[in-house]
Scaffold this motif. Sequence first.
Motif, PDB file in Angstrom:
ATOM      1  N   PHE A 226      -7.886   0.252   2.725  1.00  0.00           N
ATOM      2  CA  PHE A 226      -6.829   0.356   1.715  1.00  0.00           C
ATOM      3  C   PHE A 226      -5.554   1.098   2.142  1.00  0.00           C
ATOM      4  O   PHE A 226      -4.657   0.470   2.674  1.00  0.00           O
ATOM      5  N   HIS A 227      -5.465   2.410   1.882  1.00  0.00           N
ATOM      6  CA  HIS A 227      -4.150   3.072   2.010  1.00  0.00           C
ATOM      7  C   HIS A 227      -3.912   3.638   3.406  1.00  0.00           C
ATOM      8  O   HIS A 227      -3.803   4.852   3.594  1.00  0.00           O
ATOM      9  N   VAL A 228      -3.792   2.781   4.389  1.00  0.00           N
ATOM     10  CA  VAL A 228      -3.582   3.191   5.777  1.00  0.00           C
ATOM     11  C   VAL A 228      -3.131   1.952   6.561  1.00  0.00           C
ATOM     12  O   VAL A 228      -3.304   0.828   6.080  1.00  0.00           O
ATOM     13  N   ASN A 229      -2.519   2.141   7.733  1.00  0.00           N
ATOM     14  CA  ASN A 229      -2.046   1.004   8.561  1.00  0.00           C
ATOM     15  C   ASN A 229      -1.109   0.074   7.767  1.00  0.00           C
ATOM     16  O   ASN A 229      -1.446  -1.074   7.495  1.00  0.00           O
TER      17      ASN A 229
ATOM     18  N   ILE B  18      -8.051   7.013  -2.552  1.00  0.00           N
ATOM     19  CA  ILE B  18      -7.328   8.043  -1.792  1.00  0.00           C
ATOM     20  C   ILE B  18      -5.975   7.492  -1.337  1.00  0.00           C
ATOM     21  O   ILE B  18      -5.886   6.744  -0.366  1.00  0.00           O
ATOM     22  N   PHE B  19      -4.931   7.860  -2.050  1.00  0.00           N
ATOM     23  CA  PHE B  19      -3.587   7.354  -1.749  1.00  0.00           C
ATOM     24  C   PHE B  19      -2.908   8.212  -0.678  1.00  0.00           C
ATOM     25  O   PHE B  19      -3.402   9.270  -0.321  1.00  0.00           O
ATOM     26  N   GLY B  20      -1.770   7.753  -0.191  1.00  0.00           N
ATOM     27  CA  GLY B  20      -0.946   8.594   0.678  1.00  0.00           C
ATOM     28  C   GLY B  20      -0.898   8.172   2.139  1.00  0.00           C
ATOM     29  O   GLY B  20      -0.005   8.566   2.867  1.00  0.00           O
ATOM     30  N   GLY B  21      -1.860   7.408   2.594  1.00  0.00           N
ATOM     31  CA  GLY B  21      -1.795   6.896   3.962  1.00  0.00           C
ATOM     32  C   GLY B  21      -2.464   7.759   5.002  1.00  0.00           C
ATOM     33  O   GLY B  21      -2.483   7.404   6.172  1.00  0.00           O
ATOM     34  N   LYS B  22      -2.986   8.931   4.580  1.00  0.00           N
ATOM     35  CA  LYS B  22      -3.584   9.793   5.594  1.00  0.00           C
ATOM     36  C   LYS B  22      -5.064  10.028   5.361  1.00  0.00           C
ATOM     37  O   LYS B  22      -5.700  10.816   6.064  1.00  0.00           O
TER      38      LYS B  22
END
Length: 369
Positions: free
Chosen positions: A325-328, A354-358
């Motif tokens: 989901f929230h990565v790449n 888990i948002f935010g990309g990290k």
Amino acid sequence: MTGGCKVEEHEELYQLRKLPIKGILSVVTSPRALLAFVVSPLIVALLGAASRGDVFLYAVLAWLKWDDFGITTPSFLKKVGNATEEATKNISAGRDAMTTGLDGLLHHYRLDNVHYIVASAILFSYVIFFGLGGFLQWHYYIQKKDSPSSWKCQPNRFLTTHLHRQEVLLGAFNLFLGASLSGVLATLVLNGSDITTLYFNVADYGWTYLIVTTVLTFLFQDASAYYIHRTLHWPYFYKKFHKIHHRYYSPTAFGAVAMHPAEFLTLQFALVIPMFTVPVHFVSFLACVMYSYYYGMIDHSGIDLVAFWPWQPPVRFHDDHHKYFHVNFGFNTLIFDRYHDTLRKKTRFYSEAIFGGKGAQAANGRKEE
Ligand SMILES: [Zn+2]
Ligand SMILES: [Zn+2]
């Protein structure tokens, strides 16, 4: 990549490939290599172009501006061109007399014959989309169904029949939108409107300009795709729009265009901005869009492939985006993910919540595979 964390933290999961000079040279000597490196990418690029719907506009532009390329037009094409010019003139002459009715209105906005052209654009796109898309599906998902671990990024996960059907239908709906828009633009071009800033003769600006603008167009498209995509992963936009694209946890090539129509149009719009703002050579622009269409389809195919170009991430990179989901968030380079530190790391934990990309600190004993 800087900072004082563990070495492991910084180990990149996605290996780029060195430019395979030997492979490039073998195209000349081996028909198999020609098929692998030239013919099949062209076919998939065509599929991608159809899936965005604007392929028709490019075909019309190339046809009308053929002479500006400095290439001699084959005589049979010239005949067709003249005939069409003649027909257009006749139609225009006839239409000039009309001041009322739908035809008059269309003529006023240079939209004569828009219904025929839009219908042809849609038909053309559907033939390519379902024909070639169907072929890819058949070749891997049906023919190699029993050995997914030999070719699939997520060998244990397949979309349910329901989701796969939805993916194809939603893609087809967006295709309808894209092809309609492209049909309208093609109509304007055919009726003599000079809406694009593309140029056709290299001598107009020279080779240095051509090379620089090609690189800049590529980077502009990659940057806008990254930032739009990253914004779509903000909780509000994600829940409202982008979650639809993420239903396809193990996507197929059709998934490249299966998204909320608003999202599809936004991305499409960003991709074509250079075509309407700065002089970019027709071939450069076409190469950039075909490139991103090609990898758009391939990156959603679920097939574990490593890209040919040394800057293009492997399929696993975007496949992991669907898995975690929230990565790449990037597409055609790792530049922006590296810069913003949003590449997936083995030591972090990711989920749709888990948002935010990290990601998050992986809990004890809970390790990503
Ligand atoms: Zn996404
Ligand atoms: Zn995707």
